[in-house]
Design a protein around this motif. Structure first.
Motif, PDB file in Angstrom:
ATOM      1  N   ASP A  15      -6.985  11.867 -43.430  1.00  0.00           N
ATOM      2  CA  ASP A  15      -6.575  11.287 -42.150  1.00  0.00           C
ATOM      3  C   ASP A  15      -5.093  10.941 -42.132  1.00  0.00           C
ATOM      4  O   ASP A  15      -4.534  10.708 -41.066  1.00  0.00           O
ATOM      5  N   HIS A  16      -4.475  10.869 -43.337  1.00  0.00           N
ATOM      6  CA  HIS A  16      -3.113  10.360 -43.439  1.00  0.00           C
ATOM      7  C   HIS A  16      -2.238  11.233 -44.341  1.00  0.00           C
ATOM      8  O   HIS A  16      -2.686  11.687 -45.394  1.00  0.00           O
ATOM      9  N   VAL A  18       1.315  10.602 -46.211  1.00  0.00           N
ATOM     10  CA  VAL A  18       2.298   9.572 -46.553  1.00  0.00           C
ATOM     11  C   VAL A  18       3.467  10.249 -47.245  1.00  0.00           C
ATOM     12  O   VAL A  18       3.300  10.953 -48.243  1.00  0.00           O
ATOM     13  N   LYS A  47      -2.375  11.598 -39.234  1.00  0.00           N
ATOM     14  CA  LYS A  47      -1.437  10.496 -38.997  1.00  0.00           C
ATOM     15  C   LYS A  47      -0.368  10.534 -40.073  1.00  0.00           C
ATOM     16  O   LYS A  47      -0.671  10.597 -41.265  1.00  0.00           O
ATOM     17  N   HIS A  49       2.925   8.885 -42.032  1.00  0.00           N
ATOM     18  CA  HIS A  49       3.567   7.625 -42.404  1.00  0.00           C
ATOM     19  C   HIS A  49       4.757   7.953 -43.302  1.00  0.00           C
ATOM     20  O   HIS A  49       4.602   8.682 -44.277  1.00  0.00           O
ATOM     21  N   LEU A  89      -4.920   2.679 -46.870  1.00  0.00           N
ATOM     22  CA  LEU A  89      -5.328   3.732 -45.935  1.00  0.00           C
ATOM     23  C   LEU A  89      -6.608   4.440 -46.376  1.00  0.00           C
ATOM     24  O   LEU A  89      -7.024   5.385 -45.733  1.00  0.00           O
ATOM     25  N   VAL A  94      -5.891  10.382 -48.115  1.00  0.00           N
ATOM     26  CA  VAL A  94      -4.427  10.466 -48.069  1.00  0.00           C
ATOM     27  C   VAL A  94      -3.900  11.671 -48.849  1.00  0.00           C
ATOM     28  O   VAL A  94      -4.328  11.938 -49.968  1.00  0.00           O
TER      29      VAL A  94
END
Length: 156
Positions: A15-16, A18, A47, A49, A89, A94
């Motif tokens: 989902d992330h 980084v 998403k 970051h 997270l 991640v």
């Protein structure tokens, strides 16, 4: 969500994404060519970051208008701060990219850690803890835009 099932490595449901900033997305504080377009495209599925101490004070201006979160961390104990952020997270969700010694724990903790080796160099510890090493951030981001490249690299 970014999803792929890699034989021998397992299913990835991320989902992330980084990202470190300096040495990863930027050189000497300046966003590298081709990064903005790739981040824009990736933001449709995951998403993003950007976690940084913003050494050059340029991250907000460089990333202005992009659909992502900028996470500022103070100098000192940055490696722990990055690791804790990934854990917050849900680390199994991640994908992380970085190049420095302060990225080691983040790369190790994330479901997939990608070490970036560009002109700034890469910490040998980051290389050892990453699942993949890429010679340029655009190539690393392209792994997510063309996921069968991940399969080719990570399959058993």
């Amino acid at each position: 969500m970014f999803t792929i099932n890699i034989p021998g490595f397992g299913k990835i449901e991320a989902d992330h994404l980084v990202l470190d900033y300096n040495g990863t997305l930027a050189q000497d504080g300046q966003l590298l060519d081709g990064v903005k377009e790739r981040l824009q495209h990736l933001s449709e599925d995951i998403k993003i970051h950007v976690i940084t101490a913003d050494t050059f004070g340029s991250v907000k201006k460089a990333l202005n208008g992009l659909p992502l979160s900028i996470v500022s961390i103070p100098p000192g104990n940055q490696g722990q701060a990055k690791k804790e952020y990934v854990e917050s997270l849900r680390k199994e969700k991640v994908i992380a990219m970085g190049n420095g010694r302060n990225d080691v724990a983040m790369l190790q903790t994330a479901r997939i850690g990608i070490a970036i080796m560009m002109k700034e160099g890469t910490s040998s510890q980051a290389l050892m803890q990453a699942d993949i090493t890429s010679s340029h951030i655009c190539d690393a981001l392209d792994l997510l835009l063309h996921p069968l490249r991940l399969t080719a690299t990570l399959r058993d």
